[in-house]
Design an enzyme around this catalytic site. Structure first.
Site, PDB file in Angstrom:
ATOM      1  N   GLU A 290      36.509  40.014  39.281  1.00 58.26           N
ATOM      2  CA  GLU A 290      35.729  40.026  38.377  1.00 58.26           C
ATOM      3  C   GLU A 290      34.630  41.015  39.123  1.00 58.26           C
ATOM      4  O   GLU A 290      33.910  40.727  39.990  1.00 58.26           O
ATOM      5  CB  GLU A 290      35.105  38.910  37.650  1.00 58.26           C
ATOM      6  N   CYS A 291      34.332  42.237  38.501  1.00 55.04           N
ATOM      7  CA  CYS A 291      33.109  43.132  38.998  1.00 55.04           C
ATOM      8  C   CYS A 291      33.248  43.175  40.441  1.00 55.04           C
ATOM      9  O   CYS A 291      33.995  43.889  41.111  1.00 55.04           O
ATOM     10  CB  CYS A 291      31.654  42.667  38.514  1.00 55.04           C
ATOM     11  N   GLY A 292      32.552  42.454  41.045  1.00 52.31           N
ATOM     12  CA  GLY A 292      32.452  42.704  42.644  1.00 52.31           C
ATOM     13  C   GLY A 292      33.975  42.303  43.156  1.00 52.31           C
ATOM     14  O   GLY A 292      34.500  42.761  44.138  1.00 52.31           O
TER      15      GLY A 292
ATOM     16  N   THR B 163      38.525  43.290  36.189  1.00 54.25           N
ATOM     17  CA  THR B 163      37.684  43.813  35.166  1.00 54.25           C
ATOM     18  C   THR B 163      36.262  44.012  35.850  1.00 54.25           C
ATOM     19  O   THR B 163      35.938  43.131  36.638  1.00 54.25           O
ATOM     20  CB  THR B 163      37.844  42.751  34.150  1.00 54.25           C
TER      21      THR B 163
END
Length: 442
Positions: free
Chosen positions: A332-334, A432
């Site tokens: 997720e993200c990072g 994502t």
């Protein structure tokens, strides 16, 4: 204090806008009430993964997010049930009291006022009275009357310059019929350190315990704690249910360190409650995920601050690649960025990442991405079938330079506008930019 038919009595700390000092009030209040022998349950209204860690440090009890845009009634009931056994609840709002998105989600627009009203928690409004006196009462009265059905406890006046300033400001509040629960003198040393996503993480604070103890002393000297306790209230309990999110696998290797720490507490609680094993490991310490894990989950965080260390963490990277050959990995993200081909830091230096996805991201040119997200999966993802609708939140400053893999989802913002940040899938690996909050019910 609790009769069993209602949730423990509570309050929601809010403000007209960000930057008024509500976090200082929140942390000081949590600690002061705990010092008085109360079991205090903290909550956070809205999608924030930094504040709950500070709440936990102050109250000694895990804090959970409540979100009227992303969460349906069963999940809100299950999360509010985490207050079982507490004497009092203190929740922290986000942004201004009535701030939310334009179009409703599961239950509402994501405002702190909606959380307070649904839970029956009276609002304590923290007002920055710098540069005004009686006029502050007009602001407070506007907030009081904007939704007359919202329970309202009173105001705490922050950054008061002098006894005369306090007298004049109190005069306005008396005229408006608004209880003053405390007056905090102006002090420049009470702000928490910040960086580009807001506050630094609790684990990074150089002396968090000392800071929180200082806030508690400050609150105790200038706030009527007995009046605050007396103002606490709550609504009836919703039907209890096992509605916390189900685990995406039985044995989950979870990256947890200063680079990867943004995981919503209600997710981890739901995973544990359903019997899943969470196996933490630290990429920054060059630890590989457990070889017998069913799933590797890389949460968001600050990989851009540690990109060189991550690029050199050969045990972590080889263990991750080995796992991905046969079993799922999700970021997720990072975590998504770390699964990609490369990350360009703000100095323009390119760091090789895991290469399990083709994603290349850059912080050289900052691009602000913020807001709720609704995603329709185009392929299976870590415990969710294709076509599942997920609700989440995005908050980062990175730009996409390359995103060559198959899209994972159709992703929409809170207005229903479809965006280009679709996430990616390649083999067993998915990622994502949005942080998962809940599977959508509506």
């Amino acid at each position: 204090m609790n009769d069993g038919m209602t949730n423990p009595p509570g309050l929601l700390i809010s403000a007209p806008s960000s930057g008024t000092g509500k976090t200082t009030v929140m942390l000081g209040l949590l600690r002061a009430l705990a010092e008085d022998g109360l079991t205090v349950q903290p909550f956070k209204s809205g999608p924030d993964y930094i504040d709950p860690a500070f709440h936990r440090a102050a109250a000694g009890r895990a804090s959970f997010n409540l979100d009227s845009w992303a969460m349906a009634d069963p999940l809100l009931n299950a999360i509010s049930a985490q207050a079982e056994g507490a004497d009092i609840v203190v929740a922290e709002g986000s942004m201004g009291l009535f701030d939310g998105v334009a179009k409703p989600g599961e239950l509402g627009h994501g405002s702190s006022a909606e959380t307070a009203q649904r839970m029956g928690w009276p609002v304590v409004l923290v007002l920055d009275v710098g540069g005004q006196a009686q006029s502050a009462a007009a602001t407070a009265l506007g907030f009081r009357m904007y939704n007359p059905d919202l329970p309202f406890a009173g105001v705490i006046l922050n950054r008061c310059a002098s006894p005369r300033h306090e007298r004049l400001t109190r005069l306005g509040m008396e005229r408006a019929g608004l209880p003053v629960l405390g007056v905090l003198p102006r002090r420049g040393d009470l702000t928490l350190p910040e960086r580009h996503l807001g506050l630094i993480q609790a684990v990074e604070h150089p002396d968090l315990e000392s800071a929180i103890a200082g806030y508690a002393t400050f609150l105790r000297e200038h706030v009527d704690l007995e009046a605050i306790k007396a103002a606490a209230s709550s609504g009836p309990k919703g039907p209890s249910s096992a509605a916390l999110p189900r685990p995406p696998a039985q044995r989950i290797a979870l990256a947890r360190d200063a680079a990867f720490s943004f995981t919503y507490p209600h997710l981890l609680e739901g995973w544990r409650a359903a019997g899943a094993e969470i196996l933490p490991f630290s990429p920054l310490a060059n630890e590989a995920p457990a070889t017998d894990a069913d799933l590797v989950w890389l949460p968001g965080g600050y990989p851009e601050l540690h990109a060189g260390t991550l690029a050199a963490s050969d045990s972590f990277l080889s263990g991750l690649r080995k796992h991905a050959e046969t079993k799922p990995v999700h970021g997720e993200c990072g975590g998504y960025m770390a699964l990609g081909e490369a990350l360009v830091d703000k100095e323009g230096v390119r760091h090789q990442m895991a290469g399990l996805l083709g994603l290349v991201t850059s912080y050289e040119k900052r691009k602000f991405n913020l807001g709720y997200r609704k995603a329709q999966l185009l392929a299976p993802m870590a415990g969710f079938a294709a076509e599942t609708i997920l609700r989440g939140h995005e908050f980062h400053y990175s730009s996409i330079l390359e995103q060559p893999d198959a899209p994972l989802a159709r992703v929409f913002d809170a207005e229903g506008v479809e965006g280009p940040q679709t996430g990616s899938i390649r083999g067993n690996v998915t990622g994502t930019f949005f942080h998962l909050i809940a599977e959508a019910q509506a």
